[in-house]
Design a protein around this motif. Structure first.
Motif, PDB file in Angstrom:
ATOM      1  N   MET A  65       0.993  -1.018   0.094  1.00  0.00           N
ATOM      2  CA  MET A  65      -0.244   0.207   0.213  1.00  0.00           C
ATOM      3  C   MET A  65       0.558   1.093   0.130  1.00  0.00           C
ATOM      4  N   THR A  66       0.469   2.409  -0.799  1.00  0.00           N
ATOM      5  CA  THR A  66       1.388   3.200  -0.709  1.00  0.00           C
ATOM      6  C   THR A  66       0.417   4.068  -0.015  1.00  0.00           C
ATOM      7  N   ARG A  67       1.644   4.910   0.595  1.00  0.00           N
ATOM      8  CA  ARG A  67       1.413   6.501   1.628  1.00  0.00           C
ATOM      9  C   ARG A  67       1.339   7.524   0.761  1.00  0.00           C
ATOM     10  N   ALA A  68      -0.003   8.087   1.395  1.00  0.00           N
ATOM     11  CA  ALA A  68      -0.307   9.342   0.435  1.00  0.00           C
ATOM     12  C   ALA A  68       0.463  10.137   0.756  1.00  0.00           C
ATOM     13  N   SER A  69       0.801  11.084  -0.147  1.00  0.00           N
ATOM     14  CA  SER A  69       1.601  12.071  -0.644  1.00  0.00           C
ATOM     15  C   SER A  69       1.968  13.381   0.134  1.00  0.00           C
ATOM     16  N   SER A  70       0.842  13.768   1.430  1.00  0.00           N
ATOM     17  CA  SER A  70       0.031  14.832   2.164  1.00  0.00           C
ATOM     18  C   SER A  70       0.675  13.957   3.400  1.00  0.00           C
ATOM     19  N   GLN A  71       1.263  12.801   4.009  1.00  0.00           N
ATOM     20  CA  GLN A  71       1.636  12.710   5.068  1.00  0.00           C
ATOM     21  C   GLN A  71       2.284  11.920   4.935  1.00  0.00           C
ATOM     22  N   VAL A  72       3.401  12.369   3.799  1.00  0.00           N
ATOM     23  CA  VAL A  72       4.573  12.139   4.451  1.00  0.00           C
ATOM     24  C   VAL A  72       5.857  12.240   5.273  1.00  0.00           C
ATOM     25  N   PHE A  73       5.722  13.869   4.768  1.00  0.00           N
ATOM     26  CA  PHE A  73       6.458  14.610   5.759  1.00  0.00           C
ATOM     27  C   PHE A  73       5.539  14.529   7.141  1.00  0.00           C
ATOM     28  N   GLY A  74       4.958  14.150   7.927  1.00  0.00           N
ATOM     29  CA  GLY A  74       4.229  14.324   9.150  1.00  0.00           C
ATOM     30  C   GLY A  74       4.920  12.638  10.003  1.00  0.00           C
ATOM     31  N   GLU A  75       5.423  11.792   9.275  1.00  0.00           N
ATOM     32  CA  GLU A  75       5.749  10.555   9.838  1.00  0.00           C
ATOM     33  C   GLU A  75       7.486  11.288  10.918  1.00  0.00           C
ATOM     34  N   VAL A  76       7.633  12.454  10.086  1.00  0.00           N
ATOM     35  CA  VAL A  76       8.722  12.791  10.850  1.00  0.00           C
ATOM     36  C   VAL A  76       8.747  14.425  10.964  1.00  0.00           C
ATOM     37  N   ALA A  77       7.230  15.252  11.505  1.00  0.00           N
ATOM     38  CA  ALA A  77       7.307  16.348  12.022  1.00  0.00           C
ATOM     39  C   ALA A  77       8.043  17.139  12.863  1.00  0.00           C
ATOM     40  N   GLU A  78       8.229  16.429  13.703  1.00  0.00           N
ATOM     41  CA  GLU A  78       9.042  17.457  14.297  1.00  0.00           C
ATOM     42  C   GLU A  78      10.800  17.526  13.580  1.00  0.00           C
ATOM     43  N   LEU A  79      11.058  16.384  13.120  1.00  0.00           N
ATOM     44  CA  LEU A  79      12.384  16.628  12.771  1.00  0.00           C
ATOM     45  C   LEU A  79      12.373  17.342  11.651  1.00  0.00           C
ATOM     46  N   TYR A  80      11.222  17.663  11.347  1.00  0.00           N
ATOM     47  CA  TYR A  80      10.926  18.258   9.658  1.00  0.00           C
ATOM     48  C   TYR A  80      10.870  19.587  10.088  1.00  0.00           C
ATOM     49  N   ASP A  81      10.387  19.895  11.379  1.00  0.00           N
ATOM     50  CA  ASP A  81      10.257  21.433  12.111  1.00  0.00           C
ATOM     51  C   ASP A  81      11.646  21.650  11.940  1.00  0.00           C
ATOM     52  N   ALA A  82      11.830  21.180  12.969  1.00  0.00           N
ATOM     53  CA  ALA A  82      14.011  20.901  13.620  1.00  0.00           C
ATOM     54  C   ALA A  82      15.198  21.631  12.101  1.00  0.00           C
ATOM     55  N   ALA A  83      14.793  20.383  11.817  1.00  0.00           N
ATOM     56  CA  ALA A  83      15.658  21.091  10.363  1.00  0.00           C
ATOM     57  C   ALA A  83      15.593  22.137   8.990  1.00  0.00           C
ATOM     58  N   ARG A  84      14.045  21.505   8.543  1.00  0.00           N
ATOM     59  CA  ARG A  84      13.089  22.773   7.716  1.00  0.00           C
ATOM     60  C   ARG A  84      13.487  24.193   8.357  1.00  0.00           C
ATOM     61  N   PRO A  85      14.912  25.904   7.698  1.00  0.00           N
ATOM     62  CA  PRO A  85      14.713  26.848   7.602  1.00  0.00           C
ATOM     63  C   PRO A  85      13.512  27.106   7.811  1.00  0.00           C
ATOM     64  N   GLY A  86      13.211  28.574   8.345  1.00  0.00           N
ATOM     65  CA  GLY A  86      11.940  29.475   7.931  1.00  0.00           C
ATOM     66  C   GLY A  86      12.287  30.683   6.832  1.00  0.00           C
ATOM     67  N   TYR A  87      11.359  30.969   6.222  1.00  0.00           N
ATOM     68  CA  TYR A  87      10.862  31.999   5.156  1.00  0.00           C
ATOM     69  C   TYR A  87      12.262  33.289   6.011  1.00  0.00           C
ATOM     70  N   ALA A  88      12.776  34.180   4.661  1.00  0.00           N
ATOM     71  CA  ALA A  88      13.143  34.968   5.276  1.00  0.00           C
ATOM     72  C   ALA A  88      11.879  36.194   5.305  1.00  0.00           C
ATOM     73  N   ASP A  89      12.438  37.026   6.391  1.00  0.00           N
ATOM     74  CA  ASP A  89      10.812  37.819   6.509  1.00  0.00           C
ATOM     75  C   ASP A  89      10.867  38.762   5.588  1.00  0.00           C
ATOM     76  N   ALA A  90      11.880  38.970   4.016  1.00  0.00           N
ATOM     77  CA  ALA A  90      11.641  40.390   3.112  1.00  0.00           C
ATOM     78  C   ALA A  90      10.490  39.356   1.742  1.00  0.00           C
ATOM     79  N   LEU A  91      10.568  37.930   2.227  1.00  0.00           N
ATOM     80  CA  LEU A  91       9.720  36.545   1.177  1.00  0.00           C
ATOM     81  C   LEU A  91       8.304  37.389   1.889  1.00  0.00           C
ATOM     82  N   ALA A  92       7.969  37.184   2.817  1.00  0.00           N
ATOM     83  CA  ALA A  92       7.229  36.912   3.168  1.00  0.00           C
ATOM     84  C   ALA A  92       6.295  38.179   3.143  1.00  0.00           C
ATOM     85  N   ALA A  93       6.806  39.529   3.145  1.00  0.00           N
ATOM     86  CA  ALA A  93       6.524  40.503   3.489  1.00  0.00           C
ATOM     87  C   ALA A  93       6.461  40.676   1.491  1.00  0.00           C
ATOM     88  N   GLU A  94       6.688  40.560   1.081  1.00  0.00           N
ATOM     89  CA  GLU A  94       6.734  40.186  -0.649  1.00  0.00           C
ATOM     90  C   GLU A  94       5.000  39.238  -0.846  1.00  0.00           C
TER      91      GLU A  94
END
Length: 90
Positions: free
Chosen positions: A1-30
């Motif tokens: 059975m294949t897992r839904a692509s919308s659920q892949v990162f959830g398997e490692v949600a805390e690691l994903y949050d810790a490892a993935r950088p945030g967005y630059a303030d300038a990008l959010a403003a744009e």
């Protein structure tokens, strides 16, 4: 059975949050300038752990988040917005 692509990162949600950088303030403003919300609430589809949500909120924009993976949404709430109300679809 294949897992839904919308659920892949959830398997490692805390690691994903810790490892993935945030967005630059300038990008959010744009992004918000392009959206030209005129004081309206932004809707973020696929909010994940809240990387963009944090940037938008820091600029004073109210945000409604939609995240299909409850594990990602829980990290968003626990790490960034403790008063966030999570709604789950049945």
């Amino acid at each position: 059975m294949t897992r839904a692509s919308s659920q892949v990162f959830g398997e490692v949600a805390e690691l994903y949050d810790a490892a993935r950088p945030g967005y630059a303030d300038a990008l959010a403003a744009e992004v918000l300038a392009y959206a030209d919300l005129g004081g309206r609430t932004a809707v973020e589809v696929g909010a994940g752990t809240g990387k963009a949500t944090v940037a938008f909120a820091a600029l004073g924009t109210p945000v409604v988040c939609i995240e299909p993976d409850p594990r990602m949404a829980e990290v968003l709430r626990m790490e960034h917005f403790s008063d966030l109300l999570l709604a789950r679809a049945a």
